[in-house]
Design an enzyme around this catalytic site. Structure first.
Site, PDB file in Angstrom:
ATOM      1  N   ALA A  48      10.874 -26.523  12.652  1.00 27.02           N
ATOM      2  CA  ALA A  48      10.352 -25.377  13.395  1.00 27.02           C
ATOM      3  C   ALA A  48       8.886 -25.641  13.714  1.00 27.02           C
ATOM      4  O   ALA A  48       8.111 -26.015  12.827  1.00 27.02           O
ATOM      5  CB  ALA A  48      10.491 -24.087  12.586  1.00 27.02           C
ATOM      6  N   GLU A  49       8.499 -25.467  14.962  1.00 24.04           N
ATOM      7  CA  GLU A  49       7.151 -25.851  15.370  1.00 24.04           C
ATOM      8  C   GLU A  49       6.058 -24.986  14.751  1.00 24.04           C
ATOM      9  O   GLU A  49       4.883 -25.346  14.784  1.00 24.04           O
ATOM     10  CB  GLU A  49       7.034 -25.851  16.898  1.00 24.04           C
ATOM     11  CG  GLU A  49       7.233 -24.506  17.544  1.00 24.04           C
ATOM     12  CD  GLU A  49       7.766 -24.636  18.960  1.00 24.04           C
ATOM     13  OE1 GLU A  49       6.997 -24.324  19.881  1.00 24.04           O
ATOM     14  OE2 GLU A  49       8.923 -25.032  19.147  1.00 24.04           O
ATOM     15  N   ASN A  50       6.456 -23.824  14.184  1.00 27.45           N
ATOM     16  CA  ASN A  50       5.438 -23.027  13.499  1.00 27.45           C
ATOM     17  C   ASN A  50       5.087 -23.609  12.136  1.00 27.45           C
ATOM     18  O   ASN A  50       4.229 -23.086  11.434  1.00 27.45           O
ATOM     19  CB  ASN A  50       5.869 -21.559  13.370  1.00 27.45           C
ATOM     20  CG  ASN A  50       7.227 -21.386  12.718  1.00 27.45           C
ATOM     21  OD1 ASN A  50       8.127 -22.199  12.896  1.00 27.45           O
ATOM     22  ND2 ASN A  50       7.391 -20.319  11.961  1.00 27.45           N
ATOM     23  N   GLY A  51       5.748 -24.717  11.728  1.00 31.17           N
ATOM     24  CA  GLY A  51       5.318 -25.436  10.534  1.00 31.17           C
ATOM     25  C   GLY A  51       6.345 -25.551   9.438  1.00 31.17           C
ATOM     26  O   GLY A  51       6.095 -25.121   8.307  1.00 31.17           O
ATOM     27  N   SER A  90       2.831 -29.998  12.174  1.00 32.65           N
ATOM     28  CA  SER A  90       4.092 -29.803  12.872  1.00 32.65           C
ATOM     29  C   SER A  90       4.076 -30.498  14.241  1.00 32.65           C
ATOM     30  O   SER A  90       5.027 -31.188  14.615  1.00 32.65           O
ATOM     31  CB  SER A  90       4.367 -28.309  13.057  1.00 32.65           C
ATOM     32  OG  SER A  90       5.641 -28.087  13.595  1.00 32.65           O
TER      33      SER A  90
END
Length: 219
Positions: A48-51, A90
């Site tokens: 997930a690109e939010n980390g 990320s």
């Protein structure tokens, strides 16, 4: 099919594209449903690109934990060994070419692989997010989307909306079938038995190439 059935058909088919050991980024919307349909025994790392790496399926209703959400703000669960980190790390994973596949939604896609999925002129949008980075950094780009929008084709000869990236899409999965972007054009490889080839072409502006070994859409 109603909206929920359409989304389920698309998410189930997209889940079959994931293989053991893949690192996969999931966009918001239909892509976020895919963890619920992974086949038993298939072990992938969902990023997930939010980390986060190690995203699992959505939690049961009533068991949501506000500490665990994906990039679209939907509740998720972590798998054993999941890791969280800042957004800089990320995006280093994404930009460094460590993502095997990114599964995204789309407003429009062109027959040459151009993608428009972030804005409609005149409407307020929060921004492009990480889509541009994913389209450049991921090894394979898969689109999961409804075949039309209010009856109008979304698979076009040329996109009319602002592009997110040019020529990066590899595969399109809709409720009507599975289509591969090639140098020759869009190849219809699988078709939902509920539709005919004529139905799919009528809902598609771009001219489809029908695979010689056209198969029923897998589920």
């Amino acid at each position: 099919m109603d909206k929920n059935q359409i989304k389920e058909v698309i998410a189930k088919r997209a889940a079959l594209e994931l293989k053991d050991g893949d690192v996969v980024n999931l966009g918001i919307g239909i892509p976020g449903m895919i963890p619920n349909y992974l086949k038993p025994g298939v072990k992938v790392l969902l990023q997930a690109e939010n980390g986060m790496v190690g995203m699992g399926a959505a939690p049961e209703q009533g068991k949501e934990d506000g500490e665990w959400i994906n990039a679209g703000g939907q509740y998720i669960t972590p798998i054993e060994g999941a890791a969280t980190f800042d957004s800089a790390t990320s995006f280093a994973i994404i930009r460094g070419g460590h993502v095997d596949a990114s599964i995204l939604g789309a407003l429009q896609v062109a027959e040459n692989g151009d993608l428009a999925n972030w804005m409609i002129p005149g409407k307020k949008v929060p921004g492009m997010g990480g889509a541009m980075d994913l389209l450049e950094g991921a090894k394979k780009i898969i689109l999961t989307m409804e075949h039309t929008a209010k009856g109008s084709p979304k698979i076009l000869k040329k996109c009319t909306l602002p592009l997110t990236a040019a020529g990066k899409v590899n595969l399109i999965i809709t409720e009507m079938g599975v289509m591969e972007i090639t140098k020759e054009g869009i190849v219809l490889k699988e078709i939902n038995p509920e539709f005919s080839i004529e139905d799919v072409q009528a809902a598609t502006e771009a001219k489809l190439i029908i695979a010689e070994d056209l198969k029923p859409m897998q589920q």
